[in-house]
Motif scaffolding. Structure first.
Motif, PDB file in Angstrom:
ATOM      1  N   GLY A 151     -10.286  -3.057  -4.540  1.00  0.00           N
ATOM      2  CA  GLY A 151      -9.049  -2.471  -4.051  1.00  0.00           C
ATOM      3  C   GLY A 151      -8.892  -2.556  -2.547  1.00  0.00           C
ATOM      4  O   GLY A 151      -7.776  -2.519  -2.039  1.00  0.00           O
ATOM      5  N   ILE A 152     -10.012  -2.665  -1.838  1.00  0.00           N
ATOM      6  CA  ILE A 152      -9.954  -2.759  -0.375  1.00  0.00           C
ATOM      7  C   ILE A 152     -10.297  -4.174   0.082  1.00  0.00           C
ATOM      8  O   ILE A 152      -9.621  -4.741   0.933  1.00  0.00           O
ATOM      9  CB  ILE A 152     -10.904  -1.726   0.274  1.00  0.00           C
ATOM     10  CG1 ILE A 152     -10.395  -0.306  -0.022  1.00  0.00           C
ATOM     11  CG2 ILE A 152     -11.000  -1.941   1.784  1.00  0.00           C
ATOM     12  CD1 ILE A 152     -11.259   0.791   0.547  1.00  0.00           C
TER      13      ILE A 152
ATOM     14  N   VAL B 199      -4.465   1.635  -3.920  1.00  0.00           N
ATOM     15  CA  VAL B 199      -4.729   1.981  -2.514  1.00  0.00           C
ATOM     16  C   VAL B 199      -3.641   2.928  -2.010  1.00  0.00           C
ATOM     17  O   VAL B 199      -2.449   2.650  -2.146  1.00  0.00           O
ATOM     18  CB  VAL B 199      -4.772   0.716  -1.632  1.00  0.00           C
ATOM     19  CG1 VAL B 199      -5.052   1.093  -0.177  1.00  0.00           C
ATOM     20  CG2 VAL B 199      -5.830  -0.253  -2.136  1.00  0.00           C
TER      21      VAL B 199
ATOM     22  N   ILE C 294      -7.598   6.198   3.916  1.00  0.00           N
ATOM     23  CA  ILE C 294      -7.181   5.316   2.821  1.00  0.00           C
ATOM     24  C   ILE C 294      -8.076   5.618   1.622  1.00  0.00           C
ATOM     25  O   ILE C 294      -9.301   5.692   1.764  1.00  0.00           O
ATOM     26  CB  ILE C 294      -7.329   3.834   3.219  1.00  0.00           C
ATOM     27  CG1 ILE C 294      -6.426   3.520   4.417  1.00  0.00           C
ATOM     28  CG2 ILE C 294      -6.989   2.923   2.051  1.00  0.00           C
ATOM     29  CD1 ILE C 294      -6.685   2.160   5.024  1.00  0.00           C
ATOM     30  N   SER C 295      -7.474   5.823   0.488  1.00  0.00           N
ATOM     31  CA  SER C 295      -8.262   6.078  -0.723  1.00  0.00           C
ATOM     32  C   SER C 295      -7.973   4.992  -1.760  1.00  0.00           C
ATOM     33  O   SER C 295      -6.911   4.360  -1.730  1.00  0.00           O
ATOM     34  CB  SER C 295      -7.938   7.453  -1.303  1.00  0.00           C
ATOM     35  OG  SER C 295      -6.635   7.461  -1.862  1.00  0.00           O
ATOM     36  N   TYR C 296      -8.950   4.806  -2.655  1.00  0.00           N
ATOM     37  CA  TYR C 296      -8.737   3.813  -3.724  1.00  0.00           C
ATOM     38  C   TYR C 296      -9.414   4.254  -5.014  1.00  0.00           C
ATOM     39  O   TYR C 296     -10.575   4.677  -5.019  1.00  0.00           O
ATOM     40  CB  TYR C 296      -9.294   2.448  -3.328  1.00  0.00           C
ATOM     41  CG  TYR C 296      -9.265   1.480  -4.500  1.00  0.00           C
ATOM     42  CD1 TYR C 296      -8.072   0.865  -4.875  1.00  0.00           C
ATOM     43  CD2 TYR C 296     -10.407   1.239  -5.262  1.00  0.00           C
ATOM     44  CE1 TYR C 296      -8.019   0.016  -5.974  1.00  0.00           C
ATOM     45  CE2 TYR C 296     -10.368   0.390  -6.359  1.00  0.00           C
ATOM     46  CZ  TYR C 296      -9.173  -0.218  -6.716  1.00  0.00           C
ATOM     47  OH  TYR C 296      -9.122  -1.043  -7.812  1.00  0.00           O
TER      48      TYR C 296
ATOM     49  N   MET D 272       0.847  -1.191   0.000  1.00  0.00           N
ATOM     50  CA  MET D 272       0.000   0.000   0.000  1.00  0.00           C
ATOM     51  C   MET D 272       0.887   1.246   0.000  1.00  0.00           C
ATOM     52  O   MET D 272       1.754   1.404   0.861  1.00  0.00           O
ATOM     53  CB  MET D 272      -0.911  -0.013   1.241  1.00  0.00           C
ATOM     54  CG  MET D 272      -1.783   1.207   1.384  1.00  0.00           C
ATOM     55  SD  MET D 272      -3.139   1.008   2.583  1.00  0.00           S
ATOM     56  CE  MET D 272      -2.318   0.344   4.011  1.00  0.00           C
TER      57      MET D 272
ATOM     58  N   THR E  99      -1.043  -3.737   4.543  1.00  0.00           N
ATOM     59  CA  THR E  99      -2.369  -3.877   3.940  1.00  0.00           C
ATOM     60  C   THR E  99      -3.421  -3.250   4.847  1.00  0.00           C
ATOM     61  O   THR E  99      -3.147  -2.902   6.004  1.00  0.00           O
ATOM     62  CB  THR E  99      -2.719  -5.361   3.720  1.00  0.00           C
ATOM     63  OG1 THR E  99      -2.849  -5.999   5.010  1.00  0.00           O
ATOM     64  CG2 THR E  99      -1.647  -6.067   2.909  1.00  0.00           C
ATOM     65  N   VAL E 100      -4.625  -3.128   4.315  1.00  0.00           N
ATOM     66  CA  VAL E 100      -5.738  -2.600   5.111  1.00  0.00           C
ATOM     67  C   VAL E 100      -5.977  -3.492   6.322  1.00  0.00           C
ATOM     68  O   VAL E 100      -6.237  -3.014   7.432  1.00  0.00           O
ATOM     69  CB  VAL E 100      -7.016  -2.499   4.251  1.00  0.00           C
ATOM     70  CG1 VAL E 100      -8.209  -2.087   5.112  1.00  0.00           C
ATOM     71  CG2 VAL E 100      -6.819  -1.508   3.113  1.00  0.00           C
TER      72      VAL E 100
END
Length: 262
Positions: free
Chosen positions: A154-155, A64, A56-58, A1, A81-82
């Motif tokens: 993406g998330i 990400v 967090i944006s995607y 990320m 990672t998320v």
């Protein structure tokens, strides 16, 4: 990320709503889509009095991206990672809850000495703190639920579906601990308030007795000053009564100051 570390919000190319969320330490975790960009707001508690808000944006084009201030304690890396971030946040909340439990253990051993307004106020603040933790964790639970159900591109990562279940289970377990802690704090507050009330009642009884004692020398002094009592008796009684009144006055002031401190 990918991570973008910023010092000032003006550096970020994100909508104003997102900047407002990043500025608000009381902002709860949530997911929002603005102009085809998915934003995931996540609050990270650094300590009981300071919560930083991560974003967090995607998008398909950028992938990400994590936005964080330079003061964050999380070790950022490309492999983060998320899910890692969510686990880190939960671990941090668990540490804070353990700190609260330690404070409660200390208070329990001193409850006989701490039946004061200040002690009750401390318990109230702890209760409020725990409720904030519970609300924050519930918001994270809702976000995870959204990720699992909506599977935002993406998330959401299908191979980590078991991790999402684990996170939800862990949040439920933490919330159960919080419920027990809230019950304990509530019980301790009731005990403290009851003890303080009893203490106040005892003080009022003492002050009432002092008032009665004041009345006796005051009455006799009045008789002496009106020459109703013999002069020789009055000559000795008046200084004695004045001394008694002085002692009672000083004792009353002492009790007042002590109660004010409590």
């Amino acid at each position: 990320m990918k991570t973008i570390v910023y010092h000032h919000l003006e550096e970020l190319d994100v909508p104003q709503d997102i900047k407002d969320s990043l500025l608000d330490p009381n902002e709860f975790s949530h997911i929002i889509e603005i102009d085809h960009v998915v934003y995931f707001i996540l609050n990270y508690p650094r300590d009981p009095h300071l919560t930083n808000v991560l974003c967090i944006s995607y998008t398909k084009e950028t992938g990400v991206i994590l936005y964080a201030t330079a003061s964050e304690d999380i070790q950022f890396s490309e492999s983060l990672t998320v899910n890692d971030l969510l686990l880190e946040v939960l671990n941090q909340y668990e540490k804070l809850i353990i700190d609260v439990d330690h404070q409660l253990l200390t208070y329990e051993t001193m409850i006989n000495k701490l039946a004061t307004k200040q002690y009750t106020l401390k318990l109230f603040k702890l209760e409020k703190q725990i409720m904030n933790y519970e609300n924050a964790l519930n918001s994270i639970f809702e976000v995870i639920d959204y990720i699992v159900n909506e599977q935002p591109e993406g998330i959401y990562e299908a191979e980590f579906s078991s991790v999402y279940r684990r996170l939800k289970i862990e949040i439920n377990q933490i919330n159960k601990k919080l419920d027990i802690t809230l019950y304990t704090i509530g019980s301790m507050r009731q005990i403290s308030e009851s003890m303080f009330s009893n203490k106040l009642t005892s003080t009022m009884k003492q002050l009432t007795l002092i008032t009665v004692l004041f009345a006796v020398p005051t009455f006799l002094t009045t008789l002496a000053s009106e020459k109703i009592l013999p002069a020789k008796i009055a000559e000795y009684l008046i200084p004695s009564f004045l001394f008694i009144n002085l002692v009672l006055t000083l004792y009353t002031i002492y009790k007042y100051v002590r109660e004010r401190k409590d």
